[in-house]
Design a protein around this motif. Structure first.
Motif, PDB file in Angstrom:
ATOM      1  N   LEU A  70       0.780  -1.351  -0.160  1.00 17.85           N
ATOM      2  CA  LEU A  70      -0.111   0.108  -0.127  1.00 17.85           C
ATOM      3  C   LEU A  70       0.888   1.212   0.077  1.00 17.85           C
ATOM      4  CD1 LEU A  70      -2.723  -1.060   2.635  1.00 17.85           C
ATOM      5  CD2 LEU A  70      -2.866  -0.952   0.094  1.00 17.85           C
ATOM      6  N   PRO A  71       0.525   2.338  -0.558  1.00 18.42           N
ATOM      7  CA  PRO A  71       1.306   3.677  -0.888  1.00 18.42           C
ATOM      8  C   PRO A  71       1.424   4.195   0.675  1.00 18.42           C
ATOM      9  CG  PRO A  71      -0.993   3.810  -1.557  1.00 18.42           C
ATOM     10  CD  PRO A  71      -1.084   2.652  -1.034  1.00 18.42           C
ATOM     11  N   VAL A  72       2.480   4.319   1.228  1.00 18.88           N
ATOM     12  CA  VAL A  72       2.830   5.074   2.414  1.00 18.88           C
ATOM     13  C   VAL A  72       3.863   6.226   2.239  1.00 18.88           C
ATOM     14  CG1 VAL A  72       1.697   3.439   4.109  1.00 18.88           C
ATOM     15  CG2 VAL A  72       3.977   3.334   3.444  1.00 18.88           C
ATOM     16  N   PRO A  73       3.729   7.142   2.618  1.00 17.30           N
ATOM     17  CA  PRO A  73       4.821   8.047   2.761  1.00 17.30           C
ATOM     18  C   PRO A  73       6.144   7.683   2.975  1.00 17.30           C
ATOM     19  CG  PRO A  73       2.856   9.231   3.619  1.00 17.30           C
ATOM     20  CD  PRO A  73       2.859   7.675   3.815  1.00 17.30           C
ATOM     21  N   TRP A  74       7.218   8.203   2.318  1.00 20.54           N
ATOM     22  CA  TRP A  74       8.648   7.835   3.033  1.00 20.54           C
ATOM     23  C   TRP A  74       9.004   8.533   4.278  1.00 20.54           C
ATOM     24  CZ3 TRP A  74      11.523   4.503   0.533  1.00 20.54           C
ATOM     25  CH2 TRP A  74      11.550   4.227  -0.773  1.00 20.54           C
TER      26      TRP A  74
ATOM     27  N   LEU B 273      -4.666   9.044   3.277  1.00 24.03           N
ATOM     28  CA  LEU B 273      -5.382   7.925   3.618  1.00 24.03           C
ATOM     29  C   LEU B 273      -6.442   7.580   2.429  1.00 24.03           C
ATOM     30  CD1 LEU B 273      -6.623   8.826   7.377  1.00 24.03           C
ATOM     31  CD2 LEU B 273      -5.253   6.921   6.559  1.00 24.03           C
ATOM     32  N   VAL B 274      -6.732   8.710   1.621  1.00 26.72           N
ATOM     33  CA  VAL B 274      -7.573   8.298   0.474  1.00 26.72           C
ATOM     34  C   VAL B 274      -6.839   7.792  -0.566  1.00 26.72           C
ATOM     35  CG1 VAL B 274      -8.958   9.507  -1.649  1.00 26.72           C
ATOM     36  CG2 VAL B 274      -8.865  10.374   0.894  1.00 26.72           C
ATOM     37  N   ALA B 275      -5.598   7.778  -0.650  1.00 28.14           N
ATOM     38  CA  ALA B 275      -4.585   7.025  -1.642  1.00 28.14           C
ATOM     39  C   ALA B 275      -4.478   5.852  -1.308  1.00 28.14           C
ATOM     40  CB  ALA B 275      -3.311   7.753  -1.671  1.00 28.14           C
ATOM     41  N   VAL B 276      -4.570   5.347   0.273  1.00 30.76           N
ATOM     42  CA  VAL B 276      -4.515   3.867   0.671  1.00 30.76           C
ATOM     43  C   VAL B 276      -5.825   3.233   0.370  1.00 30.76           C
ATOM     44  CG1 VAL B 276      -4.349   2.606   2.598  1.00 30.76           C
ATOM     45  CG2 VAL B 276      -2.764   4.620   2.481  1.00 30.76           C
ATOM     46  N   ALA B 277      -6.974   4.169   0.874  1.00 32.25           N
ATOM     47  CA  ALA B 277      -8.565   3.519   0.417  1.00 32.25           C
ATOM     48  C   ALA B 277      -8.810   3.063  -1.045  1.00 32.25           C
ATOM     49  CB  ALA B 277      -9.456   4.491   0.986  1.00 32.25           C
TER      50      ALA B 277
ATOM     51  N   PRO C 168      -1.581   6.414  -6.742  1.00 33.13           N
ATOM     52  CA  PRO C 168      -1.641   7.043  -5.293  1.00 33.13           C
ATOM     53  C   PRO C 168      -1.600   8.485  -5.431  1.00 33.13           C
ATOM     54  CG  PRO C 168      -0.470   4.977  -5.120  1.00 33.13           C
ATOM     55  CD  PRO C 168      -0.593   5.213  -6.673  1.00 33.13           C
ATOM     56  N   LYS C 169      -0.633   8.960  -6.099  1.00 33.60           N
ATOM     57  CA  LYS C 169      -0.509  10.449  -6.272  1.00 33.60           C
ATOM     58  C   LYS C 169      -1.667  11.102  -6.977  1.00 33.60           C
ATOM     59  CE  LYS C 169       3.420  10.544  -3.990  1.00 33.60           C
ATOM     60  NZ  LYS C 169       3.417  11.273  -2.694  1.00 33.60           N
ATOM     61  N   GLU C 170      -2.175  10.407  -7.867  1.00 35.56           N
ATOM     62  CA  GLU C 170      -3.557  11.072  -8.516  1.00 35.56           C
ATOM     63  C   GLU C 170      -4.579  11.046  -7.296  1.00 35.56           C
ATOM     64  OE1 GLU C 170      -6.942   9.569 -11.457  1.00 35.56           O
ATOM     65  OE2 GLU C 170      -4.728   8.534 -12.020  1.00 35.56           O
ATOM     66  N   SER C 171      -4.901  10.046  -6.639  1.00 35.19           N
ATOM     67  CA  SER C 171      -5.557  10.129  -5.504  1.00 35.19           C
ATOM     68  C   SER C 171      -5.701  11.203  -4.560  1.00 35.19           C
ATOM     69  CB  SER C 171      -5.519   8.727  -4.708  1.00 35.19           C
ATOM     70  OG  SER C 171      -6.018   7.643  -5.483  1.00 35.19           O
ATOM     71  N   GLU C 172      -4.241  11.469  -4.054  1.00 36.09           N
ATOM     72  CA  GLU C 172      -3.906  12.393  -3.348  1.00 36.09           C
ATOM     73  C   GLU C 172      -4.191  13.704  -3.880  1.00 36.09           C
ATOM     74  OE1 GLU C 172      -0.007  13.688  -0.799  1.00 36.09           O
ATOM     75  OE2 GLU C 172       0.016  11.780  -1.746  1.00 36.09           O
ATOM     76  N   LEU C 173      -3.879  13.973  -5.009  1.00 36.08           N
ATOM     77  CA  LEU C 173      -4.110  15.263  -5.547  1.00 36.08           C
ATOM     78  C   LEU C 173      -5.563  15.432  -5.842  1.00 36.08           C
ATOM     79  CD1 LEU C 173      -3.373  17.603  -7.469  1.00 36.08           C
ATOM     80  CD2 LEU C 173      -3.119  15.937  -9.483  1.00 36.08           C
ATOM     81  N   LEU C 174      -6.498  14.718  -6.215  1.00 36.93           N
ATOM     82  CA  LEU C 174      -7.733  14.943  -6.368  1.00 36.93           C
ATOM     83  C   LEU C 174      -8.458  15.151  -5.038  1.00 36.93           C
ATOM     84  CD1 LEU C 174      -8.600  12.730  -9.466  1.00 36.93           C
ATOM     85  CD2 LEU C 174      -7.917  15.466  -9.324  1.00 36.93           C
ATOM     86  N   ALA C 175      -7.953  14.276  -3.994  1.00 42.88           N
ATOM     87  CA  ALA C 175      -8.456  14.515  -2.593  1.00 42.88           C
ATOM     88  C   ALA C 175      -8.294  16.007  -2.305  1.00 42.88           C
ATOM     89  CB  ALA C 175      -7.883  13.502  -1.642  1.00 42.88           C
ATOM     90  N   LEU C 176      -7.151  16.615  -2.447  1.00 43.36           N
ATOM     91  CA  LEU C 176      -6.889  17.801  -1.972  1.00 43.36           C
ATOM     92  C   LEU C 176      -7.938  18.898  -2.719  1.00 43.36           C
ATOM     93  CD1 LEU C 176      -2.910  18.021  -2.346  1.00 43.36           C
ATOM     94  CD2 LEU C 176      -4.291  18.298  -0.277  1.00 43.36           C
ATOM     95  N   THR C 177      -8.044  18.663  -4.347  1.00 45.67           N
ATOM     96  CA  THR C 177      -9.046  19.676  -4.840  1.00 45.67           C
ATOM     97  C   THR C 177     -10.466  19.617  -4.163  1.00 45.67           C
ATOM     98  OG1 THR C 177      -9.817  18.072  -6.260  1.00 45.67           O
ATOM     99  CG2 THR C 177      -7.650  19.277  -7.069  1.00 45.67           C
ATOM    100  N   ILE C 178     -10.928  18.527  -3.727  1.00 43.02           N
ATOM    101  CA  ILE C 178     -12.045  18.443  -3.038  1.00 43.02           C
ATOM    102  C   ILE C 178     -11.842  19.120  -1.841  1.00 43.02           C
ATOM    103  CG2 ILE C 178     -14.007  16.896  -2.123  1.00 43.02           C
ATOM    104  CD1 ILE C 178     -12.949  14.965  -4.590  1.00 43.02           C
ATOM    105  N   LEU C 179     -11.033  18.721  -0.999  1.00 42.11           N
ATOM    106  CA  LEU C 179     -10.962  19.310   0.400  1.00 42.11           C
ATOM    107  C   LEU C 179     -10.712  20.911   0.548  1.00 42.11           C
ATOM    108  CD1 LEU C 179      -8.697  16.622   2.080  1.00 42.11           C
ATOM    109  CD2 LEU C 179     -11.184  17.015   2.527  1.00 42.11           C
TER     110      LEU C 179
END
Length: 303
Positions: free
Chosen positions: A79-83, A144-148, A187-198
């Motif tokens: 699963l994608p977790v930060p470094w 967390l969205v990227a993980v989900a 995962p980075k796409e998920s993180e990016l698009l979650a940011l735009t919604i938030l």
């Protein structure tokens, strides 16, 4: 020089507990040989092995009811977790047992149900659902969205969140689940698009297909703000390091702009400055007719 005696087949090429080796007739000297690493007292692994070998070796050295959890469990599931979570091995034991103390190990005593533990290639590990919940303490909502998004859609994450014993984390987990969209492809796409919604930006279409006037396929893009003709794309390092990919991207971008779309490319450097990123995206959308302003949710990253 005397040839090194081979290890028994069931120990060769994998981590093992030193007690198991001694019981199998392996000498103490052989256990100390240079072809073996000692990730922790009481365990050995092949010299130069990967992070998985290290996790498995440490787990073998601990009490029998110990299990991998947190970022270590996430690594088992790829699963994608930060470094920034580093290479420390995270383990748990069932509450109220006392967490073991070991160098290089973060150990916790956790309230956990039997169904939340599985065996993954022989290693006791928290289930994918429980792993998602445990990560809430250390990840932002977009992470967390990227993980989900990376987990199978069939998993009942909602029930896992409802039953999670740390009630303080449930609102954060629920916020991430509300943004889950398994159509996203990285995962980075998920993180990016979650940011735009938030940040309260306009609604986007994920993985939107764009065709020309003749119906010919032009591109499938990470996100399309259709009302404003704005395309949002996450560009990983391979997009700039591979010449063929870079040339394809430039041709694709030119074709989209010839159709009247504007393309904004985002990289990891942008994700590290999310408020600056949102300010730029908002300015671009306003130039294309959006009349709004960003409205940051409480779950938008503070950094």
């Amino acid at each position: 020089m005397t040839a090194r005696r081979p290890l028994p087949p069931h120990l060769a090429g994998r981590p093992f507990a030193t007690r198991t080796a001694l019981d199998a007739g392996v000498s103490a000297g052989r256990i100390r040989a240079a072809d073996l690493d000692a990730p922790t007292s009481g365990a050995r692994a092949p010299r130069g092995g990967d992070a998985e070998h290290r996790r498995r070796a440490i787990l073998l050295a601990l009490r029998g009811d110990a299990f991998l959890c947190g970022a270590s469990a996430a690594a088992e599931y790829e699963l994608p977790v930060p470094w920034r979570l580093g290479t420390i091995v995270e383990v748990g034991v069932p509450w109220p047992a006392r967490a073991p103390r070991r160098a290089g190990v973060v150990a916790r005593s956790l309230r956990i149900q039997p169904h939340e533990l599985v065996r993954l290639d022989g290693a006791r590990t928290t289930s994918p659902e429980r792993t998602f919940c445990d990560l809430a303490a250390r990840l932002t909502v977009p992470e967390l969205v990227a993980v989900a998004d990376a987990l199978p859609p069939s998993l009942d994450l909602a029930t896992a969140v409802e039953q999670y014993p740390d009630g303080r984390m449930r609102p954060k987990l629920s916020a991430a689940l509300a943004l889950r969209d398994t159509r996203r492809e990285s995962p980075k796409e998920s993180e990016l698009l979650a940011l735009t919604i938030l940040a309260g930006l306009p609604t986007h279409l994920p993985q939107a297909v764009i065709v020309d006037e003749a119906g010919r396929f032009v591109a499938r893009v990470d996100a399309l703000f259709a009302e404003y003709g704005e395309v949002l794309e996450y560009q990983g390092d391979h997009h700039r390091s591979e010449l063929r990919q870079w040339r394809r991207d430039r041709t694709r971008e030119a074709e989209l702009e010839a159709l009247g779309f504007h393309v904004t490319e985002v990289t990891q450097a942008d994700l590290l400055r999310p408020r600056e990123l949102i300010a730029r995206l908002a300015a671009t959308l306003r130039r294309r007719g959006w009349a709004g302003t960003p409205r940051f949710s409480r779950w938008f990253p503070a950094r």
